[in-house]
Design a protein around this motif. Structure first.
Motif, mmCIF file in Angstrom:
data_model
loop_
_atom_site.group_PDB
_atom_site.id
_atom_site.type_symbol
_atom_site.label_atom_id
_atom_site.label_comp_id
_atom_site.label_asym_id
_atom_site.label_seq_id
_atom_site.Cartn_x
_atom_site.Cartn_y
_atom_site.Cartn_z
ATOM 1 N N ALA A 78 82.836 54.794 66.233
ATOM 2 C CA ALA A 78 81.557 55.640 66.421
ATOM 3 C C ALA A 78 80.537 55.010 65.788
ATOM 4 N N PHE A 79 80.788 54.637 64.423
ATOM 5 C CA PHE A 79 79.600 54.234 63.625
ATOM 6 C C PHE A 79 79.037 52.751 64.207
ATOM 7 N N GLN A 80 79.990 52.045 64.687
ATOM 8 C CA GLN A 80 79.478 50.749 65.233
ATOM 9 C C GLN A 80 78.866 50.735 66.312
ATOM 10 N N ILE A 81 79.390 51.674 67.269
ATOM 11 C CA ILE A 81 78.527 51.879 68.633
ATOM 12 C C ILE A 81 77.339 52.229 68.270
ATOM 13 N N GLN A 82 77.183 53.376 67.442
ATOM 14 C CA GLN A 82 75.837 53.607 67.229
ATOM 15 C C GLN A 82 74.839 52.402 66.674
ATOM 16 N N ASP A 83 75.533 51.792 65.632
ATOM 17 C CA ASP A 83 74.805 50.783 65.348
ATOM 18 C C ASP A 83 74.417 49.661 66.467
ATOM 19 N N ASP A 84 75.143 49.334 67.416
ATOM 20 C CA ASP A 84 74.774 48.617 68.631
ATOM 21 C C ASP A 84 73.900 49.266 69.459
ATOM 22 N N ILE A 85 73.680 50.570 69.592
ATOM 23 C CA ILE A 85 72.681 51.343 70.239
ATOM 24 C C ILE A 85 71.412 51.035 69.578
ATOM 25 N N LEU A 86 71.418 51.328 68.288
ATOM 26 C CA LEU A 86 70.196 51.175 67.508
ATOM 27 C C LEU A 86 69.610 49.847 67.437
ATOM 28 N N ASP A 87 70.400 48.648 67.566
ATOM 29 C CA ASP A 87 69.955 47.245 67.600
ATOM 30 C C ASP A 87 68.884 47.287 68.659
ATOM 31 N N VAL A 88 69.259 47.662 69.677
ATOM 32 C CA VAL A 88 68.554 47.850 71.164
ATOM 33 C C VAL A 88 67.325 48.826 71.071
ATOM 34 N N GLU A 89 67.555 49.892 70.350
ATOM 35 C CA GLU A 89 66.634 51.114 70.682
ATOM 36 C C GLU A 89 65.595 51.250 69.314
ATOM 37 N N THR A 107 63.710 50.032 65.782
ATOM 38 C CA THR A 107 62.884 48.833 65.129
ATOM 39 C C THR A 107 63.146 48.181 63.843
ATOM 40 N N SER A 108 62.735 47.340 63.674
ATOM 41 C CA SER A 108 62.794 46.692 62.552
ATOM 42 C C SER A 108 62.433 47.691 60.940
ATOM 43 N N GLU A 109 61.428 48.337 61.229
ATOM 44 C CA GLU A 109 61.062 49.218 60.425
ATOM 45 C C GLU A 109 62.058 50.403 60.058
ATOM 46 N N GLN A 110 62.409 50.917 61.188
ATOM 47 C CA GLN A 110 63.417 52.043 61.234
ATOM 48 C C GLN A 110 64.824 51.425 60.525
ATOM 49 N N LEU A 111 65.228 50.254 60.950
ATOM 50 C CA LEU A 111 66.566 49.899 60.704
ATOM 51 C C LEU A 111 66.549 49.063 59.134
ATOM 52 N N GLY A 112 65.385 48.515 58.722
ATOM 53 C CA GLY A 112 65.482 47.937 57.609
ATOM 54 C C GLY A 112 65.941 46.435 57.602
ATOM 55 N N LYS A 113 66.248 46.140 58.874
ATOM 56 C CA LYS A 113 66.750 44.835 59.075
ATOM 57 C C LYS A 113 66.303 44.152 60.629
ATOM 58 N N THR A 114 66.453 43.175 60.904
ATOM 59 C CA THR A 114 65.811 42.625 62.012
ATOM 60 C C THR A 114 66.413 43.132 63.305
ATOM 61 N N ALA A 115 65.670 43.909 64.057
ATOM 62 C CA ALA A 115 66.178 44.541 65.240
ATOM 63 C C ALA A 115 66.381 43.664 66.396
ATOM 64 N N GLY A 116 67.178 43.958 67.368
ATOM 65 C CA GLY A 116 67.241 42.987 68.454
ATOM 66 C C GLY A 116 67.923 41.698 67.958
ATOM 67 N N LYS A 117 68.501 41.529 67.041
ATOM 68 C CA LYS A 117 69.337 40.464 66.300
ATOM 69 C C LYS A 117 70.525 40.015 67.302
ATOM 70 N N THR A 162 76.494 59.730 64.392
ATOM 71 C CA THR A 162 76.483 59.702 65.686
ATOM 72 C C THR A 162 75.062 59.967 66.265
ATOM 73 N N LYS A 163 74.400 60.664 65.333
ATOM 74 C CA LYS A 163 72.728 60.864 65.817
ATOM 75 C C LYS A 163 71.722 60.048 64.630
ATOM 76 N N ARG A 164 72.226 59.296 64.064
ATOM 77 C CA ARG A 164 71.198 58.791 62.972
ATOM 78 C C ARG A 164 70.428 57.599 63.661
ATOM 79 N N SER A 165 69.229 57.440 62.889
ATOM 80 C CA SER A 165 68.221 56.478 63.850
ATOM 81 C C SER A 165 68.265 55.251 62.739
ATOM 82 N N ASN A 166 68.952 55.024 61.659
ATOM 83 C CA ASN A 166 69.028 53.572 61.042
ATOM 84 C C ASN A 166 70.222 53.561 60.372
#
Length: 294
Positions: free
Chosen positions: A216-227, A229-239, A290-294
């Protein structure tokens, strides 16, 4: 985030931060090496792995003063993996947790050595624990070496690299994630069970919970990489998309990935329900993951 989880994190995260600082600061090692180790350890992060270890013990109402040290060693190994993952030969990232990556600041050679120092230090610290029996220390070291090594996190990173530019099946992607991300996260939960010396029934339930929450943790990571932003994630989004990496959204579509995320959450919840642990911190952590944004 619930009041229960917020209170738990606010109480325990500062203890993890202090323990990490003290364990590195007390080393008789070259100062540039210590600086590089501390730079990545103190670069932020949610500390989910060490907090999970402590949460298991809290759920089981077990206290052990060495638990915070074990929890901190898991964060050391996680941090070493991030330092190495960011290197030009690997993911070639220049941003991690909103800051320049270790090799950008300290150079590639010192970054590699800082990672090496963190992973080797972690095992030595566990071996020297004073309040955990020798048998349980061996169990911790054995399971940690498996989770972090060739059959776990390192092997998962290799599978991830080999899969770039190829189309993986869902089963192959699951294998990548169970090893690369899930193995160390699962050990964080198992470590609490080992320290508590729980029954086989509870240990099995926690292992099942860890398996599903790791996915679940990785699935949410994959979702966040698409949805995200780099500012939210603290790393390069869309990589992931740019690198042609296989992800749950790329294989299942975004809607399918979100359905799979909920499925894994449900299975994790059922594992806890079977041992009457479905009303505490571990479920709150599952909700957060499962609900985190970063």
């Amino acid at each position: 985030m619930s009041n229960l989880l917020t209170s738990f994190i606010e109480t325990n995260q500062p203890l993890v931060e202090k323990t990490l600082h003290d364990l590195i600061n007390d080393l008789e090692a070259p100062q540039p090496l210590k600086d590089a180790m501390l730079y990545s350890l103190q670069a932020g992060g949610k500390r989910i792995r060490p907090l999970y270890t402590l949460a298991v013990l809290k759920e089981l109402d077990i206290q052990n003063e060495d638990a915070i040290i074990v929890a901190s060693t898991i964060e050391m190994i996680h941090t070493y993996s991030l330092i190495h993952d960011d290197l030009p030969a690997m993911d070639n990232d220049d941003l991690r947790r909103g800051k320049a990556t270790n090799h950008i600041v300290f150079g590639e050679a010192l970054a590699i050595l800082a990672g090496d120092a963190l992973v080797t230090l972690a095992f030595g610290i566990i071996a020297r624990l004073q309040n955990i029996s020798p048998d349980l220390k061996i169990d911790l070291i054995d399971k940690l070496s498996f989770s972090a090594g060739a059959e776990g996190m390192v092997g998962g990173q290799v599978l991830d690299m080999l899969g770039e530019g190829q189309t993986l099946t869902l089963e192959q992607l699951e294998e990548v994630h169970l090893n690369k991300t899930g193995a160390l996260l699962s050990f964080s939960i198992l470590a609490g069970a080992i320290i508590a010396n729980v029954s086989e029934e509870i240990r099995s339930a926690l292992e099942k919970y860890a398996f599903h929450i790791g996915l679940a943790f990785q699935i949410q990571d994959d979702i966040l990489d698409v949805e995200g932003t780099s500012e939210q994630l603290g790393k390069t989004a869309g990589k992931d998309l740019k690198s042609e990496k296989n992800t749950y959204p790329s294989i299942l579509t975004m809607e399918g990935a979100k359905i799979e995320l909920q499925t894994q959450y449900n299975l994790a919840y059922e594992a806890l329900e079977n041992v009457q642990m479905q009303n505490g911190l571990l479920v709150e952590f599952a909700n957060y993951i499962t609900k985190r944004s970063n």
